[in-house]
Enzyme design. Structure first.
Site, PDB file in Angstrom:
ATOM      1  N   GLU A 203       0.958  -1.325  -0.016  1.00  0.00           N
ATOM      2  CA  GLU A 203       0.015   0.049  -0.104  1.00  0.00           C
ATOM      3  C   GLU A 203       0.810   1.207   0.036  1.00  0.00           C
ATOM      4  O   GLU A 203       1.927   1.206   0.587  1.00  0.00           O
ATOM      5  CB  GLU A 203      -0.834   0.022   1.166  1.00  0.00           C
TER       6      GLU A 203
ATOM      7  N   CYS B 120       3.118   8.174   1.367  1.00  0.00           N
ATOM      8  CA  CYS B 120       3.428   7.228   2.522  1.00  0.00           C
ATOM      9  C   CYS B 120       3.728   5.940   1.845  1.00  0.00           C
ATOM     10  O   CYS B 120       2.802   5.376   1.152  1.00  0.00           O
ATOM     11  CB  CYS B 120       2.422   7.287   3.648  1.00  0.00           C
TER      12      CYS B 120
ATOM     13  N   CYS C 143       5.442  -7.520   7.526  1.00  0.00           N
ATOM     14  CA  CYS C 143       6.326  -6.955   8.422  1.00  0.00           C
ATOM     15  C   CYS C 143       6.437  -8.221   9.401  1.00  0.00           C
ATOM     16  O   CYS C 143       5.644  -8.813   9.779  1.00  0.00           O
ATOM     17  CB  CYS C 143       5.746  -5.852   9.201  1.00  0.00           C
TER      18      CYS C 143
ATOM     19  N   CYS D  54       4.309  -5.689  16.328  1.00  0.00           N
ATOM     20  CA  CYS D  54       3.406  -4.820  17.084  1.00  0.00           C
ATOM     21  C   CYS D  54       1.935  -5.295  17.311  1.00  0.00           C
ATOM     22  O   CYS D  54       1.602  -5.647  16.199  1.00  0.00           O
ATOM     23  CB  CYS D  54       3.720  -3.300  16.587  1.00  0.00           C
TER      24      CYS D  54
ATOM     25  N   CYS E 172      -1.023  -3.371  15.358  1.00  0.00           N
ATOM     26  CA  CYS E 172      -0.744  -3.183  13.984  1.00  0.00           C
ATOM     27  C   CYS E 172      -1.144  -4.141  12.800  1.00  0.00           C
ATOM     28  O   CYS E 172      -0.824  -5.189  13.064  1.00  0.00           O
ATOM     29  CB  CYS E 172       0.767  -2.858  13.723  1.00  0.00           C
TER      30      CYS E 172
ATOM     31  N   GLY F 281       5.777  -2.381   6.691  1.00  0.00           N
ATOM     32  CA  GLY F 281       7.282  -3.053   6.739  1.00  0.00           C
ATOM     33  C   GLY F 281       8.004  -1.914   7.744  1.00  0.00           C
ATOM     34  O   GLY F 281       7.626  -0.862   8.052  1.00  0.00           O
ATOM     35  N   GLU F 282       9.252  -2.586   7.852  1.00  0.00           N
ATOM     36  CA  GLU F 282      10.261  -1.806   8.835  1.00  0.00           C
ATOM     37  C   GLU F 282      11.541  -1.619   8.014  1.00  0.00           C
ATOM     38  O   GLU F 282      12.548  -2.540   7.834  1.00  0.00           O
ATOM     39  CB  GLU F 282      10.580  -2.854   9.975  1.00  0.00           C
TER      40      GLU F 282
ATOM     41  N   LEU G 224       7.533   5.026  19.463  1.00  0.00           N
ATOM     42  CA  LEU G 224       7.891   5.082  20.809  1.00  0.00           C
ATOM     43  C   LEU G 224       6.818   4.074  21.465  1.00  0.00           C
ATOM     44  O   LEU G 224       7.062   3.075  21.981  1.00  0.00           O
ATOM     45  CB  LEU G 224       8.306   6.413  21.476  1.00  0.00           C
ATOM     46  N   HIS G 225       5.463   4.597  21.506  1.00  0.00           N
ATOM     47  CA  HIS G 225       4.304   4.135  21.939  1.00  0.00           C
ATOM     48  C   HIS G 225       4.516   3.730  23.277  1.00  0.00           C
ATOM     49  O   HIS G 225       3.293   3.283  24.020  1.00  0.00           O
ATOM     50  CB  HIS G 225       4.023   2.781  21.234  1.00  0.00           C
TER      51      HIS G 225
ATOM     52  N   ASN H 169      -5.883   3.895  15.704  1.00  0.00           N
ATOM     53  CA  ASN H 169      -6.487   3.362  14.598  1.00  0.00           C
ATOM     54  C   ASN H 169      -7.229   1.865  15.068  1.00  0.00           C
ATOM     55  O   ASN H 169      -6.615   1.169  15.311  1.00  0.00           O
ATOM     56  CB  ASN H 169      -5.939   3.050  13.276  1.00  0.00           C
TER      57      ASN H 169
ATOM     58  N   CYS I  52      -2.110   2.520   7.189  1.00  0.00           N
ATOM     59  CA  CYS I  52      -1.378   1.293   6.109  1.00  0.00           C
ATOM     60  C   CYS I  52      -1.503  -0.181   6.870  1.00  0.00           C
ATOM     61  O   CYS I  52      -1.894  -0.280   7.993  1.00  0.00           O
ATOM     62  CB  CYS I  52      -0.219   1.670   5.877  1.00  0.00           C
TER      63      CYS I  52
HETATM   64  N1  SAH Z   1       7.817  -0.405  11.029  1.00  0.00           N
HETATM   65  C1  SAH Z   1       7.963   1.179  11.023  1.00  0.00           C
HETATM   66  C2  SAH Z   1       7.209   1.637  10.004  1.00  0.00           C
HETATM   67  C3  SAH Z   1       5.609   1.721   9.972  1.00  0.00           C
HETATM   68  S1  SAH Z   1       5.200   3.315  10.277  1.00  0.00           S
HETATM   69  C4  SAH Z   1       7.584   1.884  12.564  1.00  0.00           C
HETATM   70  O1  SAH Z   1       7.294   1.136  13.210  1.00  0.00           O
HETATM   71  O2  SAH Z   1       8.029   2.994  12.898  1.00  0.00           O
HETATM   72  C5  SAH Z   1       3.591   3.189  10.967  1.00  0.00           C
HETATM   73  C6  SAH Z   1       3.415   3.798  12.108  1.00  0.00           C
HETATM   74  O3  SAH Z   1       1.975   3.635  12.285  1.00  0.00           O
HETATM   75  C7  SAH Z   1       4.274   3.294  13.209  1.00  0.00           C
HETATM   76  O4  SAH Z   1       4.387   4.221  14.166  1.00  0.00           O
HETATM   77  C8  SAH Z   1       3.249   2.101  13.944  1.00  0.00           C
HETATM   78  O5  SAH Z   1       3.519   2.078  15.136  1.00  0.00           O
HETATM   79  C9  SAH Z   1       1.945   3.101  13.561  1.00  0.00           C
HETATM   80  N2  SAH Z   1       0.655   2.230  13.715  1.00  0.00           N
HETATM   81  C10 SAH Z   1       0.524   0.925  13.550  1.00  0.00           C
HETATM   82  N3  SAH Z   1      -0.599   0.427  13.948  1.00  0.00           N
HETATM   83  C11 SAH Z   1      -1.539   1.523  14.110  1.00  0.00           C
HETATM   84  C12 SAH Z   1      -2.802   1.793  14.713  1.00  0.00           C
HETATM   85  N4  SAH Z   1      -3.359   0.663  14.825  1.00  0.00           N
HETATM   86  N5  SAH Z   1      -2.954   3.065  14.965  1.00  0.00           N
HETATM   87  C13 SAH Z   1      -2.148   3.992  15.050  1.00  0.00           C
HETATM   88  N6  SAH Z   1      -0.879   4.047  14.623  1.00  0.00           N
HETATM   89  C14 SAH Z   1      -0.544   2.668  14.192  1.00  0.00           C
END
Ligand code: SAH
Length: 347
Positions: free
Chosen positions: A90, A103, A110, A114, A117, A157-158, A213-214, A288, A329
């Site tokens: 995507e 984006c 991936c 997480c 995600c 992806g990472e 970070l989260h 999301n 995404c």
């Molecule tokens: N793998 C990399 C690139 C992905 S970026 C990374 O983790 O940074 C996508 C971003 O969206 C990341 O910050 C990820 O943590 C966040 N993300 C993933 N699922 C999400 C969700 N359900 N709600 C909000 N953010 C989310």
């Protein structure tokens, strides 16, 4: 087959000279590829014999827009691209006042796992090539007619798990004979793969590093992000401080607000303490809702933001675009995969 589009002009030159062609042809080929030529046949300033040789020996498979969802609210467009081998990724085009941002994805799936995600649910299938990342930018621009000025590597992806290809992609998309998008207009997001952050620091690129970070504490972060068990958040903060010292570039911290998990005041206080000495920027993201995930969006965004700001930490709440088209995404690819599976089960 040779993947010319993943090559620099110098490398294309090397390949062409092995075919007995003059050096100046490299720039011609590079320019055609980076303008989105769909076949070697179109490259009309190349001799027919050369076009023929390229067709026999080189790959040229522009992605196909398998789906396209346009937001009626804000013009955001979400693309599902089908790649040469049938896999899908995507990209999202977002229109901001400061320009159009795309984006892009860096892998098919991936493996980071997480918990909140959608991109990681079915694991990783493969890395994307530099050309496949470039094509997402190029064909989003060509298909939409919107000139792309900014790129964020925040799709599926990472990026740090495919760093060689990502670095090559950055070199290509930044090239003056190609799309020529400035490094300052590019953001790269990582879930916290420390060796990648350290490698990037050495390169001192002008791009913006985003760190997902989260959670600022190991216990919470390990629960929602398995990567934390390999690269602990304490060490991650250390790597971020080093990155800033080396590059002088402010890091952006992504923070998806999850109800009752990472939205407590003490966690805001801890973030502020850990960022001391570094001009970080915390980007609070409304979570999301992913159907497969047990986590729910927090209602404490404004309070958390205030708390961070009370410590002098810059914090913004991300404006969400494309709310009507599921623009986060991973979700479109996931839906398409499910539909495909159902389709296969049909008698
Ligand atoms: N793998 C990399 C690139 C992905 S970026 C990374 O983790 O940074 C996508 C971003 O969206 C990341 O910050 C990820 O943590 C966040 N993300 C993933 N699922 C999400 C969700 N359900 N709600 C909000 N953010 C989310």
């Amino acid at each position: 087959m040779i993947d010319l589009k993943s090559m620099t002009p110098e490398e294309i030159g090397g390949f062409l000279s092995s075919l007995g062609e003059p050096a100046f042809r490299a720039k011609q080929v590079f320019t055609w590829l980076h303008r989105g030529a769909a076949s070697f046949e179109e490259m009309t300033n190349l001799p027919k014999s050369l076009r023929e040789k390229l067709r026999e020996q080189c790959l040229l498979t522009p992605p196909r827009a398998a789906r396209r969802q346009v937001s009626a609210q804000d013009g955001t467009i979400k693309y599902l691209w089908e790649l040469g081998d049938g896999n899908c990724v995507e990209s999202v085009l977002m229109r901001y006042h400061h320009g159009n941002t795309v984006c892009i994805s860096s892998q098919v799936g991936c493996r980071m796992g997480c918990a909140f995600c959608a991109s990681t649910i079915a694991g990783k299938v493969r890395d994307l090539t530099p050309a496949e990342m470039l094509d997402q930018v190029l064909f989003t621009q060509l298909d939409s007619g919107a000139e792309v000025s900014n790129i964020v590597l925040m799709g599926i992806g990472e990026p740090m798990d495919n760093l060689d290809n990502v670095l090559r992609f950055l070199e290509l998309v930044n090239h003056p004979d190609g799309m020529h998008i400035g490094m300052r207009h590019i953001s790269l997001s990582t879930c916290g793969v420390i060796p990648g952050i350290r490698r990037l620091a050495e390169l001192e690129l002008q791009l913006t590093l985003s760190v997902s970070l989260h959670a600022p504490d190991s216990e919470t972060r390990s629960k929602i992000m398995p990567v934390n068990r390999a690269y602990d958040v304490e060490e991650l903060f250390g790597a971020c401080h080093d990155y800033f010292r080396k590059t002088g570039r402010r890091i952006s911290f992504e923070y998806a607000m999850i109800d009752g998990v990472n939205d407590h005041d003490w966690q805001a206080d801890l973030i502020a303490r850990k960022l001391r000495g570094m001009p970080g920027h915390v980007n609070l993201i409304p979570l999301n809702d992913v159907v497969e995930s047990p986590y729910k969006p927090s209602r404490r965004l404004a309070a958390f933001q205030k708390r961070l700001e009370s410590h002098g930490v810059t914090a913004t709440v991300r404006r969400s675009l494309g709310g009507d088209i599921d623009a986060s995404c991973g979700q479109l690819r996931r839906r398409a995969m499910e539909e495909q599976q159902k389709g296969e089960l049909r008698p």
